[in-house]
Design an enzyme around this catalytic site. Structure first.
Site, mmCIF file in Angstrom:
data_model
loop_
_atom_site.group_PDB
_atom_site.id
_atom_site.type_symbol
_atom_site.label_atom_id
_atom_site.label_comp_id
_atom_site.label_asym_id
_atom_site.label_seq_id
_atom_site.Cartn_x
_atom_site.Cartn_y
_atom_site.Cartn_z
ATOM 1 N N GLY A 131 109.639 1.679 -7.609
ATOM 2 C CA GLY A 131 108.615 1.142 -6.592
ATOM 3 C C GLY A 131 108.273 -0.271 -6.727
ATOM 4 O O GLY A 131 109.185 -1.164 -6.395
ATOM 5 N N GLU A 366 104.329 -2.108 0.778
ATOM 6 C CA GLU A 366 105.150 -3.626 0.563
ATOM 7 C C GLU A 366 104.636 -4.389 -0.237
ATOM 8 O O GLU A 366 104.195 -5.489 -0.132
ATOM 9 C CB GLU A 366 104.999 -3.918 2.168
ATOM 10 C CG GLU A 366 105.764 -3.471 3.283
ATOM 11 C CD GLU A 366 106.078 -4.104 4.518
ATOM 12 O OE1 GLU A 366 106.351 -5.350 4.298
ATOM 13 O OE2 GLU A 366 106.215 -3.547 5.644
#
Length: 382
Positions: A131, A366
């Protein structure tokens, strides 16, 4: 220093605000309740040119500048962030890599229908074990007889599972670099490719009408030429893509924060306690004033980051600052909007309940707030 928007920017902002008010806001509650992807709205946006705003007309785009695109994201997200993130992920993450790094054939084959809004595209970076550690990609692609054989999985991928989606660009390990570092390459995988499997949509706390799915690749085979740019450039490419994407997410966060203020202000003027509207009480006025101030600061931050990007100046620090501050501003705005509504803010019949659920992911997607602080600190200490 001139903060005046030009005529084109004002026109795009006005068009998107009107579209959001007339076409998105009236169905936002229904979209949240059903979780159904808003195909009709997205197709209308495509017809208006909103899904290809920052791309040249020769590739099917509207030829607008980057700030105009961010203004559009803000206004669409003010209507509903499920639609806003669909637009942002498609444009910033799906289509932009083709424009920046694709060859002419790839631009004609993939970018044109994406910029026209005829199709959507996804970008597969995040994995179950990668991630914030985006360089920890485990999906692998092995070149055999002129074909890439891909095996691995992706998580939390936006726009991958819609009927309009025509494919995904994924990061994959394609070899080793000196000192044991991974060679990462971006590979184009069209929808329908054997071995490319799209999982069931996630059940989410917010952004319910946006499409978010896990992906898996089981000996998925694509031609050798289905790489974006040069082999081994994948890490450098997605880091560049994420900078611009973070500015767009900052704009999305500002749109959501503004929606929170809109609802809180309207409610405060109507709700009466002790014989007068609660907007007359200084405690409520201070909350509204703080919300308005922070939102304006966040807006100016993404304006600056967008301007630097348009001037081809370094803007990584400013992109992280804008994304960090705007996402946390939106969270505070949602929290205060619910507080101003009191008990009614806890009820789903009021939009602020939906805003409160939607806002948390802004601090995660993001690049988490923690990652943004790392990026900012790195610039301070360099």
């Amino acid at each position: 220093m001139d903060f005046t928007l030009n005529e084109e920017q004002l026109a795009i902002r006005s068009t998107c605000r009107e579209f959001a008010e007339q076409e998105i806001q009236p169905i936002a509650e229904q979209m949240d309740a059903t979780g159904l992807f808003p195909y009709a709205v997205i197709r209308q946006m495509g017809e208006l040119g909103l899904l290809g705003l920052p791309f040249p007309e020769e590739y099917g785009g509207a030829g607008a500048d980057f700030l105009s695109y961010c203004l559009a994201i803000e206004e669409i997200s003010r209507g509903d962030v499920s639609v806003g993130i669909t637009m942002e992920a498609h444009t910033s993450l799906g289509a932009t890599p083709f424009y920046l790094f694709g060859n002419q054939q790839q631009k004609e084959q993939y970018l044109i229908p994406l910029a026209r809004g005829e199709q959507l595209w996804a970008f597969g970076l995040t994995e179950p074990e990668a991630g914030s550690d985006s360089a920890g990609t485990q999906t692998r692609a092995v070149l055999k007889d002129g074909q890439w054989h891909i095996n691995g999985s992706k998580a939390f991928i936006t726009n991958a599972g819609t009927d309009m989606t025509s494919g995904v660009t994924i990061t994959a390990v394609t070899g080793s670099l000196p000192a044991g570092r991974k060679e990462i390459t971006n590979i184009i995988v069209p929808k329908g490719t054997a071995g490319y499997n799209i999982g069931n949509p996630y059940k989410k706390m917010g952004w319910k009408a946006s499409d978010t799915c896990p992906l898996s690749f089981e000996d998925c085979v694509v031609p050798e030429e289905n790489i974006l740019g040069q082999r081994g450039d994948g890490f450098k490419q997605f880091m560049y893509i994420l900078d611009a994407g973070r500015v767009a997410i900052a704009a999305l966060s500002v749109g959501l924060a503004q929606a929170c203020l809109d609802e809180a202000l309207s409610y405060a003027k109507q709700r009466k306690q002790f014989g007068q509207p609660i907007s007359k009480f200084q405690a409520i006025q201070f909350k509204l004033a703080d919300m308005d101030t922070e939102i304006e600061l966040a807006r100016l931050m993404y304006y600056k980051a967008a301007w630097l990007h348009m001037q081809d100046k370094p803007y990584t620090r400013e992109a992280s600052m804008a994304k960090l501050f705007a996402s946390e501003t939106a969270k505070r705005a949602a929290d205060q909007a619910v507080q101003i509504h009191g008990g009614y803010g806890f009820m789903d019949e009021y939009p602020v309940s939906r805003y409160w659920r939607n806002v948390k992911i802004n601090e995660i997607g993001e690049g988490t707030s923690e990652v943004q602080r790392i990026v900012i600190a790195k610039h301070l200490l360099s």
